[in-house]
Design a protein around this motif. Structure first.
Motif, PDB file in Angstrom:
ATOM      1  N   GLU A  78       0.825  -1.208   0.000  1.00  0.00           N
ATOM      2  CA  GLU A  78       0.000   0.000   0.000  1.00  0.00           C
ATOM      3  C   GLU A  78       0.861   1.261   0.000  1.00  0.00           C
ATOM      4  OE1 GLU A  78      -3.344   0.642  -0.056  1.00  0.00           O
ATOM      5  OE2 GLU A  78      -3.673  -1.457  -0.559  1.00  0.00           O
ATOM      6  N   TYR A  82       1.099   4.349  -2.835  1.00  0.00           N
ATOM      7  CA  TYR A  82       1.134   5.805  -2.618  1.00  0.00           C
ATOM      8  C   TYR A  82       2.407   6.419  -3.203  1.00  0.00           C
ATOM      9  CZ  TYR A  82      -2.911   6.036   0.520  1.00  0.00           C
ATOM     10  OH  TYR A  82      -4.174   6.013   1.038  1.00  0.00           O
TER      11      TYR A  82
ATOM     12  N   TYR B  54     -11.620   7.106   0.046  1.00  0.00           N
ATOM     13  CA  TYR B  54     -11.755   5.697  -0.337  1.00  0.00           C
ATOM     14  C   TYR B  54     -13.062   5.450  -1.112  1.00  0.00           C
ATOM     15  CZ  TYR B  54      -8.155   4.531   3.277  1.00  0.00           C
ATOM     16  OH  TYR B  54      -7.022   4.442   4.048  1.00  0.00           O
ATOM     17  N   ARG B  68     -10.991  -0.031   4.267  1.00  0.00           N
ATOM     18  CA  ARG B  68     -10.638  -0.497   2.933  1.00  0.00           C
ATOM     19  C   ARG B  68     -11.295  -1.837   2.618  1.00  0.00           C
ATOM     20  NH1 ARG B  68      -5.967   0.896   0.619  1.00  0.00           N
ATOM     21  NH2 ARG B  68      -6.837  -0.434  -1.000  1.00  0.00           N
ATOM     22  N   GLU B  71      -9.631  -6.122   3.234  1.00  0.00           N
ATOM     23  CA  GLU B  71      -8.739  -5.677   4.301  1.00  0.00           C
ATOM     24  C   GLU B  71      -8.303  -6.847   5.186  1.00  0.00           C
ATOM     25  OE1 GLU B  71      -6.493  -3.915   5.240  1.00  0.00           O
ATOM     26  OE2 GLU B  71      -7.359  -1.953   5.702  1.00  0.00           O
ATOM     27  N   SER B  72      -7.119  -6.712   5.768  1.00  0.00           N
ATOM     28  CA  SER B  72      -6.617  -7.680   6.758  1.00  0.00           C
ATOM     29  C   SER B  72      -6.219  -6.907   8.018  1.00  0.00           C
ATOM     30  CB  SER B  72      -5.430  -8.441   6.184  1.00  0.00           C
ATOM     31  OG  SER B  72      -4.440  -7.546   5.715  1.00  0.00           O
ATOM     32  N   THR B  74      -3.532  -7.785  10.373  1.00  0.00           N
ATOM     33  CA  THR B  74      -2.317  -8.324  10.976  1.00  0.00           C
ATOM     34  C   THR B  74      -1.643  -7.335  11.929  1.00  0.00           C
ATOM     35  OG1 THR B  74      -1.989  -9.598   8.961  1.00  0.00           O
ATOM     36  CG2 THR B  74      -0.109  -9.404  10.444  1.00  0.00           C
ATOM     37  N   VAL B  75      -1.497  -6.103  11.492  1.00  0.00           N
ATOM     38  CA  VAL B  75      -0.803  -5.122  12.333  1.00  0.00           C
ATOM     39  C   VAL B  75      -1.556  -4.950  13.646  1.00  0.00           C
ATOM     40  CG1 VAL B  75      -0.067  -2.723  12.528  1.00  0.00           C
ATOM     41  CG2 VAL B  75       0.172  -3.917  10.340  1.00  0.00           C
ATOM     42  N   ASP B  93      -4.722  -3.317   7.804  1.00  0.00           N
ATOM     43  CA  ASP B  93      -3.364  -3.180   7.282  1.00  0.00           C
ATOM     44  C   ASP B  93      -3.295  -2.162   6.137  1.00  0.00           C
ATOM     45  OD1 ASP B  93      -2.568  -5.121   9.093  1.00  0.00           O
ATOM     46  OD2 ASP B  93      -2.919  -6.752   7.661  1.00  0.00           O
ATOM     47  N   ARG B  94      -4.246  -2.241   5.211  1.00  0.00           N
ATOM     48  CA  ARG B  94      -4.233  -1.292   4.089  1.00  0.00           C
ATOM     49  C   ARG B  94      -4.424   0.125   4.596  1.00  0.00           C
ATOM     50  NH1 ARG B  94      -4.570  -4.071  -0.707  1.00  0.00           N
ATOM     51  NH2 ARG B  94      -5.354  -6.192  -0.515  1.00  0.00           N
ATOM     52  N   PHE B  96      -3.691   1.245   7.560  1.00  0.00           N
ATOM     53  CA  PHE B  96      -2.503   1.682   8.281  1.00  0.00           C
ATOM     54  C   PHE B  96      -1.538   2.426   7.366  1.00  0.00           C
ATOM     55  CE2 PHE B  96      -2.957  -0.835  12.263  1.00  0.00           C
ATOM     56  CZ  PHE B  96      -2.441   0.099  13.134  1.00  0.00           C
ATOM     57  N   ALA B  97      -1.394   1.932   6.134  1.00  0.00           N
ATOM     58  CA  ALA B  97      -0.449   2.562   5.216  1.00  0.00           C
ATOM     59  C   ALA B  97      -0.807   4.032   5.000  1.00  0.00           C
ATOM     60  CB  ALA B  97      -0.413   1.805   3.890  1.00  0.00           C
ATOM     61  N   THR B  98      -2.106   4.318   4.867  1.00  0.00           N
ATOM     62  CA  THR B  98      -2.551   5.705   4.692  1.00  0.00           C
ATOM     63  C   THR B  98      -2.116   6.554   5.878  1.00  0.00           C
ATOM     64  OG1 THR B  98      -4.473   4.944   3.431  1.00  0.00           O
ATOM     65  CG2 THR B  98      -4.594   7.161   4.382  1.00  0.00           C
ATOM     66  N   ILE B 100       0.276   5.947   8.007  1.00  0.00           N
ATOM     67  CA  ILE B 100       1.742   6.030   8.071  1.00  0.00           C
ATOM     68  C   ILE B 100       2.240   7.119   7.120  1.00  0.00           C
ATOM     69  CG2 ILE B 100       3.875   4.791   7.469  1.00  0.00           C
ATOM     70  CD1 ILE B 100       2.497   2.231   8.618  1.00  0.00           C
ATOM     71  N   VAL B 101       1.710   7.132   5.904  1.00  0.00           N
ATOM     72  CA  VAL B 101       2.118   8.166   4.943  1.00  0.00           C
ATOM     73  C   VAL B 101       1.746   9.546   5.480  1.00  0.00           C
ATOM     74  CG1 VAL B 101       1.748   9.107   2.637  1.00  0.00           C
ATOM     75  CG2 VAL B 101       1.946   6.633   2.950  1.00  0.00           C
ATOM     76  N   LEU B 119      -2.338  12.285  -0.854  1.00  0.00           N
ATOM     77  CA  LEU B 119      -3.021  10.992  -0.752  1.00  0.00           C
ATOM     78  C   LEU B 119      -4.034  10.845  -1.899  1.00  0.00           C
ATOM     79  CD1 LEU B 119      -3.614  10.862   3.122  1.00  0.00           C
ATOM     80  CD2 LEU B 119      -1.935   9.530   1.823  1.00  0.00           C
ATOM     81  N   TRP B 123      -5.736   8.251  -5.174  1.00  0.00           N
ATOM     82  CA  TRP B 123      -7.124   7.784  -5.221  1.00  0.00           C
ATOM     83  C   TRP B 123      -7.962   8.439  -6.291  1.00  0.00           C
ATOM     84  CZ3 TRP B 123      -8.229   3.356  -3.208  1.00  0.00           C
ATOM     85  CH2 TRP B 123      -7.426   2.877  -2.164  1.00  0.00           C
TER      86      TRP B 123
END
Lengths: 319, 319
Positions: A78, A82, B54, B68, B71-72, B74-75, B93-94, B96-98, B100-101, B119, B123
């Motif tokens: 992901e 980005y 989204y 998302r 979605e998973s 795991t984190v 998880d997906r 989270f990436a948003t 984090i960025v 972002l 999209w």
């Protein structure tokens, strides 16, 4: 028996597992290299500390030796979607959680040593894992860019992981080390140790970086305990990794004897070389370091435990 | 046609999709609520902006309306294994990436509006998405703790997601709003609009929070363009969510008419109520707001597009 081990990543972690197997009742303190640490995606990543923690805690990816087992890479994919990199550093979803917790705790004001202890609460590695320092140290490598011919400096991880050490390392500098202080407990553990071990970790960017923190080299040299190292070089080449590249940068030959002399008798009381390097024993002993040749390939836990036993026996012999 | 929409999360995002379908060539600027924003795990999470992004960008989980698709978690599971919460906020998880960025860019000094634009580069939501403000605003809710009987203040997300609004909201405060400035482009978009729409978003914690940023309410009131809203209350209850809980906190009945009067004729030129609330038309018009009764259930894209068309027609009629 109180054992202090100065450890890098994969090699150090695997050796530690053998050491735990050899002396399950020992009180082991690991002083971990943090010069490999890197900020990625705004998160603090400590590859060597995590490799030790995951390996001893049962979470490691056994095949590759770093990262988590049963890992997925959704977050990384992901981030790439980005357009956010780097893409060359393989952070998995499980691993991300570790860096998120660490970064959050550091942001809240906890020192890295306290954060590491908190992370180890989960993993129960069976050792006391201390970062070499709570201060930021980052190993940088000077290279000549093969495209432009210009000299430039890259983070160790970029050199090691992205470039796979494909060009020569012209200098290796642990940036920040001179101003760093040993983390709480480091000097005390060294002073109180019965034995100090240098596992077959990289002598420049792992053990060397730890020793570059002012006070640590001096404490090891002054310690009453015998100090025994295991050669990461077997038959003139690193057992794994690309240690020869960074040894060349500090003017040290990639031989078992040369690494022993690089540490020197001020630090080392004993040195183990592989049976393939038995001819090195005389040269190392001539320098005032007791030396033995034993099998040094960590092919499985039993072989690694045998190496740990040999190191402890050599420590007894050099006491 | 330049349309400005003041949007919250799910309801706003779905309405926007209908609006795009109704007038595909329109130039749409969305002023997004950021009062729902929350710091979780050291990361900046903007639920409403992300839901709009989204939804319009094709990445939304259609069933739940937020988060998302595919979605998973795991984190999140790993964070829980470290004992790090909260566990009640479902970050995948997906997703989270948003965050984090976003957090990395904010840390590097970019304002939220620039981060949101970056972002959206991925999209391509087909609208210009602006946060209401680059300044931090957090909606807090005062409650009486059902266990201890003590009055305390919780973050809106804790009230909404963890407690599911099960206790009364005694007060709703957009902390920081008074000191916040509209994000770059917000006032300009309002002034240049041909039509301004309030979708069937929460009138208190979504549209109300946007209007609480000094300058925005005044700009909407002063705009030359007609302002038309759609009732989020149908038949005396919110179509979705728990808007009645926060309406009670500001002393407003959960009826289509009461919400129109809460916005008031200073802001609204037109108001759409559901056909089930046709009797509200007289009361709303008596207050000086043109009112129509049309179907207001966003059951599918066609029905939602029809609502958007009705809102634009009412805007024309009240011009």
């Amino acid at each position: 028996m109180r054992i202090v081990v100065l450890a890098g990543g994969i090699g150090g972690a695997r050796f530690l597992r053998g050491l735990q197997s050899a002396v399950p009742d020992a009180d082991i303190t690991v002083i971990g290299n943090t010069g490999d640490d890197i900020h990625l995606f705004g998160l603090k990543v400590c590859p060597d500390l995590d490799t030790v923690m995951y390996t001893l805690g049962g979470g490691i990816n056994e095949d590759q030796g770093w990262g988590r087992t049963d890992e997925s890479f959704t977050v990384k994919e992901e981030l790439a979607a980005y357009g956010v990199g780097p893409t060359w550093f393989g952070l998995g979803d499980r691993d991300f959680a570790t860096h998120i917790v660490r970064t959050q705790m550091l942001g809240a004001g906890y020192p890295l040593s306290a954060v590491t202890e908190a992370l180890c609460d989960r993993w129960q590695p069976g050792v006391r894992l201390l970062p070499m320092s709570d201060d930021r140290v980052e190993t940088h490598v000077a290279i000549t860019d093969s495209q432009t011919g210009e000299r430039r400096v890259v983070h160790f991880q970029e050199y090691w992981v992205r470039m796979r050490a494909a060009v020569d390392a012209e200098a290796v500098v642990p940036v920040g080390a001179e101003q760093a202080k040993p983390a709480p407990g480091v000097l005390e553990a060294i002073a109180a140790a019965d034995v100090i071990l240098f596992p077959p970790s990289n002598p420049v960017v792992s053990v060397g970086t730890i020793l570059a923190v002012p006070g640590i080299r001096e404490a090891v040299a002054a310690a009453g305990a015998p100090v025994v190292g295991l050669s990461p070089i077997v038959g003139g080449a690193p057992v794994r990794g690309m240690a020869d590249k960074v040894l060349a940068a500090v003017g040290v030959e990639s031989t078992a004897a040369a690494v022993a002399l690089h540490y020197g008798p001020e630090l080392l009381d004993g040195w183990l070389v592989d049976t393939a390097d038995a001819e090195a024993v005389t040269e190392v002993e001539a320098a005032g370091i007791t030396c033995r040749a034993v099998p040094l390939m960590m092919t499985d836990l039993a072989a690694t435990a045998e190496m740990a036993r040999a190191a402890l026996e050599l420590a007894e012999a050099s006491r």
